[in-house]
Design an enzyme around this catalytic site. Structure first.
Site, PDB file in Angstrom:
ATOM      1  N   SER A 256       0.824  -1.208   0.000  1.00  0.00           N
ATOM      2  CA  SER A 256       0.000   0.000   0.000  1.00  0.00           C
ATOM      3  C   SER A 256       0.857   1.256   0.000  1.00  0.00           C
ATOM      4  O   SER A 256       2.049   1.229   0.326  1.00  0.00           O
ATOM      5  CB  SER A 256      -0.922  -0.013   1.220  1.00  0.00           C
TER       6      SER A 256
ATOM      7  N   GLU B 145       0.916   5.684   0.848  1.00  0.00           N
ATOM      8  CA  GLU B 145       0.309   6.781   1.601  1.00  0.00           C
ATOM      9  C   GLU B 145       0.543   8.111   0.898  1.00  0.00           C
ATOM     10  O   GLU B 145       1.638   8.392   0.414  1.00  0.00           O
ATOM     11  CB  GLU B 145       0.906   6.832   3.009  1.00  0.00           C
TER      12      GLU B 145
ATOM     13  N   ASP C  22      -0.975  14.748  17.105  1.00  0.00           N
ATOM     14  CA  ASP C  22      -0.160  15.636  17.922  1.00  0.00           C
ATOM     15  C   ASP C  22      -1.015  16.751  18.514  1.00  0.00           C
ATOM     16  O   ASP C  22      -1.950  17.231  17.859  1.00  0.00           O
ATOM     17  CB  ASP C  22       0.958  16.263  17.071  1.00  0.00           C
TER      18      ASP C  22
ATOM     19  N   PHE D  27      12.013  14.346  10.032  1.00  0.00           N
ATOM     20  CA  PHE D  27      10.927  13.399  10.287  1.00  0.00           C
ATOM     21  C   PHE D  27      11.300  12.423  11.404  1.00  0.00           C
ATOM     22  O   PHE D  27      10.475  12.095  12.261  1.00  0.00           O
ATOM     23  CB  PHE D  27      10.598  12.613   9.017  1.00  0.00           C
TER      24      PHE D  27
ATOM     25  N   HIS E  67       3.911  -0.829   3.669  1.00  0.00           N
ATOM     26  CA  HIS E  67       3.164   0.417   3.463  1.00  0.00           C
ATOM     27  C   HIS E  67       4.188   1.513   3.181  1.00  0.00           C
ATOM     28  O   HIS E  67       5.027   1.815   4.032  1.00  0.00           O
ATOM     29  CB  HIS E  67       2.348   0.745   4.711  1.00  0.00           C
TER      30      HIS E  67
END
Length: 285
Positions: free
Chosen positions: A15, A17, A109, A214, A264
């Site tokens: 998959s 994103e 968050d 990140f 993913h």
């Protein structure tokens, strides 16, 4: 449409994103990426949700529209942060009425905007329960192989994840670089009596500064040796991408060899790295 929990029960899923574009250029980039990746026949795709619901409408529009102009279907991300219970119930009801079958339930968050409330639901497990009360969704949750950055320790993090997965259908991990961290997470869940599928999240390094940022935000460790390799090639973007794809391919191979239920890919709305990894893994037809 399809139910992700049922797909996982029948075999591995692969998959992608995406995030909702913020402007016309971003829309064109995403449209091209969707065309490029559609040919890889992913099991599903997912669409992120901005902090404090900042992309609420754009996320909904993209999730609902992807099946209309591609052969793919999308899972909607949804966060508790900065929402009342009634607001969340309304969003989930809209998805149910639009025929969306899959939601990734996230805590989110805390909002940086002081004018926004923290949110009526404190934990993602509460959102999982709300979603399941409203419709027959397949519900996923987030997992952090190295522990959530706001968890006091790894034991607390694993206990919380096990609690979520006892009622959710599957988890998708934050990106990571060590297969051992993923396997340790799965073993820790198994020790707690939880065997739901945990799909590893993969983010190929294509921009060093970006991935470092990140990693700092998510609590993932950016390996020193990988950082050294990338900085040695300096501003050679092709070389950075080549190393990023090579490292991600090796990680994917190890994960699949060790029984991961799928992969993913965090695409950042671009397709090149994902397509190259697919080719390296022999996943293309």
């Amino acid at each position: 449409m399809a139910n992700i929990g049922e797909l996982l029960a029948h075999g591995r899923t692969f998959s992608f994103e995406f995030f909702p574009p913020r402007n016309d250029d971003g829309e064109r980039q995403l449209e091209q990426t969707l065309r490029d990746l559609e040919s890889l026949n992913p099991s599903f795709v997912s669409v992120t949700y901005g902090a404090g619901g900042s992309t609420r409408d754009r996320t909904h529009e993209l999730v609902v529209s992807i099946p209309n102009f591609t052969s793919m279907f999308a899972m909607a991300h949804l966060t508790c942060a900065a929402h009342t219970r009634d607001e969340l119930a309304g969003i989930v009801t809209r998805y149910r009425d639009a025929g969306v079958e899959n939601i990734l339930a996230l805590g989110g968050d805390p909002p940086k905007d002081a004018n926004l409330p923290e949110g009526e639901l404190k934990y993602a497990v509460q959102l999982v329960e709300l979603v399941q009360d409203i419709g027959s969704f397949s519900v996923g949750v987030a997992a952090h192989p190295e522990g959530h950055p706001r968890s006091p320790d790894l034991t607390h993090d694993r206990d919380h994840l096990a609690e979520k997965l006892r009622i959710a259908d599957f988890a998708i991990t934050q990106f990571f670089f060590s297969v051992e961290d993923y396997l340790s997470l799965v073993d820790d869940l198994s020790a707690r009596g939880v065997s739901k599928p945990v799909i590893p999240g993969i983010m190929p390094v294509t921009n060093v500064k970006q991935i470092e940022r990140f990693a700092q935000m998510s609590g993932a460790e950016f390996p020193v040796e990988l950082s050294k390799r990338l900085y040695e090639v300096g501003d050679d973007q092709d070389a950075v991408s080549r190393i990023g794809v090579e490292v991600a391919t090796e990680l994917c191979e190890k994960l699949l060899e060790n029984g991961a239920p799928g992969l993913h890919f965090y695409t950042l709305n671009r397709s090149t790295a994902t397509r190259e990894i697919y080719l390296n893994l022999g996943l293309t037809g």
